[in-house]
Design a protein around this motif. Structure first.
Motif, PDB file in Angstrom:
ATOM      1  N   GLY A  26       0.785  -1.227   0.000  1.00 23.57           N
ATOM      2  CA  GLY A  26       0.000   0.000   0.000  1.00 23.57           C
ATOM      3  C   GLY A  26       0.817   1.276   0.000  1.00 23.57           C
ATOM      4  N   VAL A  27       2.076   1.203   0.413  1.00 23.38           N
ATOM      5  CA  VAL A  27       2.887   2.420   0.474  1.00 23.38           C
ATOM      6  C   VAL A  27       3.853   2.538  -0.695  1.00 23.38           C
ATOM      7  N   GLN A  28       3.889   1.554  -1.568  1.00 25.63           N
ATOM      8  CA  GLN A  28       4.903   1.560  -2.626  1.00 25.63           C
ATOM      9  C   GLN A  28       4.705   2.669  -3.645  1.00 25.63           C
ATOM     10  N   ARG A  29       3.464   3.055  -3.869  1.00 25.08           N
ATOM     11  CA  ARG A  29       3.234   4.140  -4.828  1.00 25.08           C
ATOM     12  C   ARG A  29       3.759   5.479  -4.306  1.00 25.08           C
ATOM     13  N   ALA A  30       3.850   5.595  -2.994  1.00 28.81           N
ATOM     14  CA  ALA A  30       4.371   6.830  -2.393  1.00 28.81           C
ATOM     15  C   ALA A  30       5.803   6.643  -1.900  1.00 28.81           C
ATOM     16  N   ALA A  31       6.505   5.628  -2.430  1.00 22.64           N
ATOM     17  CA  ALA A  31       7.838   5.282  -1.921  1.00 22.64           C
ATOM     18  C   ALA A  31       8.809   6.453  -2.022  1.00 22.64           C
ATOM     19  N   VAL A 115       7.091  -3.523 -12.803  1.00 25.38           N
ATOM     20  CA  VAL A 115       6.056  -2.628 -12.310  1.00 25.38           C
ATOM     21  C   VAL A 115       6.736  -1.368 -11.790  1.00 25.38           C
ATOM     22  N   VAL A 116       6.297  -0.204 -12.284  1.00 22.77           N
ATOM     23  CA  VAL A 116       6.967   1.047 -11.938  1.00 22.77           C
ATOM     24  C   VAL A 116       7.006   1.260 -10.430  1.00 22.77           C
ATOM     25  N   ALA A 117       5.857   1.155  -9.762  1.00 19.74           N
ATOM     26  CA  ALA A 117       5.804   1.427  -8.323  1.00 19.74           C
ATOM     27  C   ALA A 117       6.695   0.475  -7.559  1.00 19.74           C
ATOM     28  N   ARG A 118       6.689  -0.789  -7.933  1.00 17.03           N
ATOM     29  CA  ARG A 118       7.513  -1.779  -7.250  1.00 17.03           C
ATOM     30  C   ARG A 118       8.990  -1.477  -7.443  1.00 17.03           C
TER      31      ARG A 118
END
Length: 526
Positions: A26-31, A115-118
């Motif tokens: 849940g926090v990876q997009r805001a990493a 995956v970009v966020a990952r």
């Protein structure tokens, strides 16, 4: 406030944040945002901690923490920093948020299937984990703990190079790992020998316990060699430097900035914090050979840098030369040279990080690291060109920028002890002007490359990356006195040769008054 375990906090906060970013989807997009915020919190915590540092006791360990870890082996969880440790912890926490901000857009284009966020979360988590290990290694007061962290920091660096670098990133990462693991195994032999032959007891691996221990002449020399090999590889020195150009060429600019700007300082830090106090006789015995190797590193790095076509390899080879200056200043064991070597570590970290990051901005625009692929860029990207020139001039010790005072102090101290080594080292100062100014001329001057004419100059985010680095280079060049005050007591304890007053020399370098000049002249005559 002073009772807080500050160093543990500076280690745990980025480590926990790294785990959360990596493990919690849940926090990876805001990493990126979380990582930058955490790194700024760590920087703020360091500033608060450093405000309580006692300059009068800068040669001693402060913010000390100690707890029994493996008492059967004499291993303790022991942290603390003297003036040198404080400055290098400060350099680490200063550069991490800058590197994260510089890499903000780097992972938006990813390999097929990723995956970009990952991918962004992985990069940020590894950088934060690396920050935790850097703080730990510069504050470890137990030799076994130092070794554990020394090896543990290889993990995030390996994945940063191998997972986020160029087309030959896996080769570069593997070469880095092989060199580091091999040298680390050699050091492990020395660590075990210290445990077996040292004083022993529940605190047997503490640096304070081992300092002054009777090991026997040849035992001390062999253990010193095992430690020095590991530190020479990490530094890196000729001839065990060859992993660095490949790593710097293939790693992302942010990784290279941390790798060369901070991580490689672990080698020279280990020489100062472990080799000199634990093995004083062996350090004197080996000094003539090490000084020769340092001079060879200085000249070799400078000459090879002249022939580089890749801008990242160019910066890497200049660093081989600069680390030669640092090692030279350490092993001449003269107070002025030691202060210069320690200050050089900080100044080099700032200017080289700036060169890597600004060169990264250039190559991201132009699509190539080849120097020959550019021409006339100062007409297209004048701010980028100007900041690259400032960073380059800082690395070649232009007066008023960060490299001048430390290089001057190293050379002056070396002249007092070993004039032959100093004369050869001075040759590299001349060559340095060529290996920076010639690439600048090829990349930024001359006729404009029309295929690159529409490239944008530095944006707002990139200017925020460069601005603190330029400010630091100016501060260290114009007002180095506060940093020298922190480092001088450490140098006094490590020095064998007793020089003139460092205070008088610093005053002459940073104050134009006749009183300061007179003080410098008086000190030089003593």
């Amino acid at each position: 406030m002073s009772d807080l375990p500050w160093l543990t906090i500076l280690i745990v906060v980025p480590l926990v944040a790294a785990a959360v970013i990596w493990l919690v989807p849940g926090v990876q997009r805001a990493a990126r945002t979380i990582g930058l915020a955490v790194s700024l919190v760590v920087l703020a915590g360091f500033v608060v901690m450093a405000s309580g540092f006692d300059l009068g006791l800068a040669g001693e360990y402060q913010f000390v923490e100690q707890a029994s870890w493996i008492p059967q082996l004499g291993v303790s969880y022991a942290l603390g920093v003297n003036g040198l440790g404080l400055t290098l912890v400060g350099l680490s926490v200063f550069l991490v948020p800058i590197a994260l901000l510089a890499a903000w857009r780097e992972q938006e284009v990813v390999p097929e299937g990723a995956v970009v966020a990952r991918r962004q979360a992985g990069f940020v988590a590894l950088v934060l984990a690396l920050e935790a290990t850097m703080v730990a290694v510069f504050s470890a007061r137990d030799v076994f703990l130092f070794y554990v962290v020394f090896e543990a920091m290889l993990v995030p660096v390996y994945f940063l190079i191998g997972g986020f670098g160029g087309t030959r990133r896996r080769y570069a990462a593997t070469k880095f790992l092989v060199y580091s693991l091999a040298s680390g195994l050699v050091m492990l032999v020395g660590v075990i020998a210290l445990g077996v032959l040292g004083p022993g007891g529940p605190d047997g691996f503490l640096i304070d316990t081992l300092t002054g221990a009777e090991l026997g002449v040849w035992t001390e020399r062999w253990i010193f060699i095992s430690f020095f090999i590991a530190f020479a590889v990490k530094a890196p020195m000729w001839p065990v430097h060859t992993w660095l150009p490949d790593a710097a060429q293939q790693a992302s600019p942010g990784t290279s900035a941390l790798l060369v700007g901070v991580l490689d300082k672990v080698g020279t830090f280990g020489m100062l914090a472990l080799c000199l106090p634990l093995f004083p006789e062996a350090s004197r015995w080996a000094a003539p050979v090490i000084i020769v190797l340092a001079v060879v590193s200085i000249l070799y790095g400078a000459f090879v840098a002249l022939g580089q076509r890749d801008v990242m390899r160019l910066i890497a080879f200049t660093s081989v030369s600069h680390f030669g200056f640092i090692v030279l200043g350490i092993f001449v064991r003269e107070e002025v040279a030691l202060v210069g070597a320690m200050l050089y570590m900080v100044a080099h970290g700032v200017s080289t990080a700036a060169l890597f990051l600004i060169s990264g901005f250039l190559t991201q625009r132009g699509g190539t690291q080849e120097i020959g692929g550019y021409s006339g860029m100062q007409r297209v990207t004048p701010v980028l060109a100007g900041t690259w020139l400032i960073a380059g001039l800082a690395t070649i010790a232009l007066p008023g920028l960060s490299g001048f005072v430390p290089e001057y102090l190293v050379l002056l101290g070396t002249f007092r002890v070993n004039i032959v080594a100093a004369v050869f080292a001075v040759l590299a100062v001349i060559i340095a002007a060529l290996y920076i100014l010639l690439p600048y001329q090829r990349i930024f001057t001359g006729p404009r490359n029309e295929t690159l004419a529409a490239l944008p100059d530095l944006g707002a985010r990139e200017k925020w990356v460069v601005a603190p680095l330029v400010a630091a280079m100016l501060a260290l060049g114009i007002v180095p006195g506060p940093v020298i005050d922190v480092l001088r007591p450490v140098a006094e304890e490590a020095a064998i040769e007793q020089p003139s007053s460092v205070d008088a020399m610093a005053g002459a370098l940073t104050d134009g008054s006749s009183d300061a000049a007179a003080a410098f002249a008086e000190g030089s005559e003593k």
